[in-house]
Design a protein around this motif. Structure first.
Motif, PDB file in Angstrom:
ATOM      1  N   LEU A 277      73.796  85.360  68.682  1.00 16.91           N
ATOM      2  CA  LEU A 277      75.020  85.128  69.564  1.00 16.91           C
ATOM      3  C   LEU A 277      74.810  86.534  70.288  1.00 16.91           C
ATOM      4  O   LEU A 277      75.434  86.202  71.018  1.00 16.91           O
ATOM      5  CB  LEU A 277      76.288  85.925  68.591  1.00 16.91           C
ATOM      6  N   GLY A 278      74.167  88.015  70.046  1.00 22.09           N
ATOM      7  CA  GLY A 278      73.706  88.723  71.080  1.00 22.09           C
ATOM      8  C   GLY A 278      72.629  88.216  71.239  1.00 22.09           C
ATOM      9  O   GLY A 278      72.589  88.884  72.564  1.00 22.09           O
ATOM     10  N   GLU A 279      71.641  87.791  71.456  1.00 22.76           N
ATOM     11  CA  GLU A 279      70.320  87.138  71.830  1.00 22.76           C
ATOM     12  C   GLU A 279      70.991  85.840  72.931  1.00 22.76           C
ATOM     13  O   GLU A 279      70.556  86.304  73.457  1.00 22.76           O
ATOM     14  CB  GLU A 279      69.620  86.539  70.814  1.00 22.76           C
ATOM     15  N   LEU A 280      71.807  84.774  72.408  1.00 21.18           N
ATOM     16  CA  LEU A 280      72.617  84.198  73.439  1.00 21.18           C
ATOM     17  C   LEU A 280      73.386  84.660  74.350  1.00 21.18           C
ATOM     18  O   LEU A 280      73.265  83.948  75.291  1.00 21.18           O
ATOM     19  CB  LEU A 280      73.422  83.083  72.150  1.00 21.18           C
ATOM     20  N   LEU A 281      73.671  85.571  74.049  1.00 20.91           N
ATOM     21  CA  LEU A 281      74.612  86.483  75.240  1.00 20.91           C
ATOM     22  C   LEU A 281      73.598  86.877  76.858  1.00 20.91           C
ATOM     23  O   LEU A 281      73.840  86.544  77.599  1.00 20.91           O
ATOM     24  CB  LEU A 281      75.601  87.610  74.981  1.00 20.91           C
ATOM     25  N   ARG A 282      72.751  87.473  75.283  1.00 19.82           N
ATOM     26  CA  ARG A 282      71.301  87.860  77.188  1.00 19.82           C
ATOM     27  C   ARG A 282      70.971  87.244  77.285  1.00 19.82           C
ATOM     28  O   ARG A 282      70.413  87.536  78.374  1.00 19.82           O
ATOM     29  CB  ARG A 282      70.415  89.065  75.487  1.00 19.82           C
ATOM     30  N   PHE A 283      70.699  85.711  76.623  1.00 17.51           N
ATOM     31  CA  PHE A 283      69.902  85.198  76.711  1.00 17.51           C
ATOM     32  C   PHE A 283      70.754  84.710  78.349  1.00 17.51           C
ATOM     33  O   PHE A 283      70.218  84.418  79.808  1.00 17.51           O
ATOM     34  CB  PHE A 283      69.599  83.617  76.250  1.00 17.51           C
ATOM     35  N   MET A 284      72.064  84.480  78.424  1.00 23.81           N
ATOM     36  CA  MET A 284      72.568  83.547  79.837  1.00 23.81           C
ATOM     37  C   MET A 284      72.524  84.705  81.021  1.00 23.81           C
ATOM     38  O   MET A 284      72.411  84.489  81.305  1.00 23.81           O
ATOM     39  CB  MET A 284      73.472  83.416  79.220  1.00 23.81           C
ATOM     40  N   ALA A 285      72.720  85.857  80.108  1.00 18.08           N
ATOM     41  CA  ALA A 285      72.688  87.002  81.527  1.00 18.08           C
ATOM     42  C   ALA A 285      71.461  86.640  82.129  1.00 18.08           C
ATOM     43  O   ALA A 285      71.521  86.953  83.287  1.00 18.08           O
ATOM     44  CB  ALA A 285      73.317  87.869  81.352  1.00 18.08           C
ATOM     45  N   ASN A 286      70.625  86.458  81.485  1.00 16.93           N
ATOM     46  CA  ASN A 286      69.278  87.077  81.741  1.00 16.93           C
ATOM     47  C   ASN A 286      68.443  85.549  83.066  1.00 16.93           C
ATOM     48  O   ASN A 286      67.872  85.617  83.458  1.00 16.93           O
ATOM     49  CB  ASN A 286      68.214  86.586  80.827  1.00 16.93           C
ATOM     50  N   ALA A 287      68.943  84.326  82.176  1.00 20.90           N
ATOM     51  CA  ALA A 287      69.179  83.140  82.780  1.00 20.90           C
ATOM     52  C   ALA A 287      69.733  82.418  84.026  1.00 20.90           C
ATOM     53  O   ALA A 287      69.738  82.145  84.235  1.00 20.90           O
ATOM     54  CB  ALA A 287      68.435  82.238  81.825  1.00 20.90           C
ATOM     55  N   GLY A 288      70.611  83.474  84.846  1.00 24.81           N
ATOM     56  CA  GLY A 288      71.547  83.653  84.938  1.00 24.81           C
ATOM     57  C   GLY A 288      72.688  81.846  84.704  1.00 24.81           C
ATOM     58  O   GLY A 288      73.154  81.372  85.752  1.00 24.81           O
ATOM     59  N   ILE A 289      72.944  81.653  83.251  1.00 25.41           N
ATOM     60  CA  ILE A 289      73.283  80.426  83.433  1.00 25.41           C
ATOM     61  C   ILE A 289      74.731  81.023  82.751  1.00 25.41           C
ATOM     62  O   ILE A 289      75.168  81.572  82.030  1.00 25.41           O
ATOM     63  CB  ILE A 289      73.188  79.680  82.326  1.00 25.41           C
ATOM     64  N   SER A 290      75.709  79.942  82.809  1.00 26.62           N
ATOM     65  CA  SER A 290      77.321  80.284  82.209  1.00 26.62           C
ATOM     66  C   SER A 290      77.678  78.820  81.025  1.00 26.62           C
ATOM     67  O   SER A 290      77.520  77.638  81.625  1.00 26.62           O
ATOM     68  CB  SER A 290      78.027  81.050  83.569  1.00 26.62           C
ATOM     69  N   PRO A 291      78.364  78.878  80.756  1.00 24.51           N
ATOM     70  CA  PRO A 291      79.279  77.682  79.886  1.00 24.51           C
ATOM     71  C   PRO A 291      80.108  76.606  81.123  1.00 24.51           C
ATOM     72  O   PRO A 291      80.463  77.211  81.762  1.00 24.51           O
ATOM     73  CB  PRO A 291      80.454  78.660  78.861  1.00 24.51           C
ATOM     74  N   HIS A 292      80.003  75.667  80.410  1.00 24.10           N
ATOM     75  CA  HIS A 292      80.841  74.293  81.008  1.00 24.10           C
ATOM     76  C   HIS A 292      82.522  74.513  80.506  1.00 24.10           C
ATOM     77  O   HIS A 292      82.663  74.230  80.085  1.00 24.10           O
ATOM     78  CB  HIS A 292      79.376  73.227  80.887  1.00 24.10           C
TER      79      HIS A 292
END
Length: 322
Positions: A277-292
């Motif tokens: 979950l921590g990795e996911l949060l960092r991945f999304m922040a770094n990739a600039g993506i957000s949930p639909h």
């Protein structure tokens, strides 16, 4: 406190078993903390709970919900990890035979407050709103583990996502595209196929369609209705990762000959770990993506969100604000 909870079970009309009203404030065991919920999201797990699947009658009334983002006792913005493992368990908590999800043995997140073990709290990235962060602990975490822990996929590979539209499927599409994977998706609905391409799929097809070529991995959440197509779509040595079976768990044929002759791998996957979950949060922040997010409603209107999910007219997450 205001909460949405299962008061009883009804397999035929699950919405009738849902109550939205006052529940007592939670008691805080040693080593647990109270999170003031700011946003919480709906999952099919909540509908199944109202039908009596995975929830024991002696645990009623049960506040539903696995997903939450809010404020911890120190004033930090946090995301809640929903997998509760035994205190003595070490390692991957999804493999703990005694594990459970919030809303199974412990009261869930569709409330003004939720109590969780202190170790189940993860910092929320500043770039995600509470509504966005609340989408992540179940559907997006499940998708992250399927893609990056269980599938063996790498940038440049091709993945097929069955049943675009659901929370896990839409998450898979966006995460895979952000990781440099070629993404194909299927859906019965033309509008959902178009939406799948909009959020990251390179191409979208009708269910059962012959693909341009076979894929390295298939992400399967539909089950019975798409099982044969999933197996036929894989390259030799490919991997089918399954985390759900919304259309049923008994395909007409397991197609064992195809599995062993082509040396296919069938890999189960359930939720994810706090570390993931921590990795996911960092991945999304770094990739600039957000949930639909399909729909945002106040918690007081939770019944409307449950009804919308039950009707199947959803692409992405249904979120309740508190």
């Amino acid at each position: 406190m205001l909460a949405a909870f299962a008061a009883r079970f009804d397999a035929e009309d699950p919405i009738s078993a849902l109550e939205v009203g006052e529940r007592p404030d939670p008691v805080v065991p040693d080593g647990w903390v109270t999170i003031d919920v700011r946003a919480t999201a709906l999952n099919h797990h909540d509908l199944w709970s109202l039908k009596g699947v995975g929830l024991a009658e002696q645990n009623l009334p049960m506040i539903l919900g696995c997903d939450a983002a809010g404020i911890d006792p120190d004033g930090n913005e946090v995301v809640v990890h929903a997998v509760i493992s035994d205190p003595s368990w070490k390692g991957d908590e999804t493999l703990d035979p005694k594990r459970s999800l919030l809303s199974e043995r412990y009261q869930g997140t569709l409330a003004e407050k939720v109590v969780v073990p202190a170790g189940n709290v993860v910092p929320k990235p500043a770039g995600l709103s509470f509504e966005q962060a609340a989408c992540l602990p179940t559907a997006w975490l499940t998708a992250y583990r399927m893609l990056f822990t269980q599938s063996g996929l790498k940038p440049g590979d091709t993945v097929l996502v069955q049943g675009a539209g659901g929370g896990v499927s839409s998450s898979l599409i966006t995460l895979a595209r952000a990781a440099g994977i070629r993404v194909w998706a299927t859906s019965r609905d033309e509008g959902k196929r178009a939406k799948a391409v909009e959020i990251g799929a390179h191409e979208a097809f009708e269910p059962g369609a012959r693909l341009p070529e076979r894929v390295d991995a298939v992400m399967e959440t539909v089950g019975q209705a798409t099982w044969s197509h999933s197996l036929k779509s894989l390259k030799q040595g490919g991997t089918l990762v399954i985390s759900g079976a919304t259309s049923g768990q008994a395909p007409k044929s397991a197609e064992l000959n195809r599995i062993f002759f082509l040396q296919l791998r069938v890999q189960g996957s359930t939720m994810g770990t706090r570390t993931e979950l921590g990795e996911l949060l960092r991945f999304m922040a770094n990739a600039g993506i957000s949930p639909h997010i399909d729909t945002t409603l106040p918690l007081a209107d939770a019944r409307k969100g449950f009804a919308k999910m039950n009707e199947g007219d959803v692409f992405g997450k249904i979120v309740f604000t508190v």
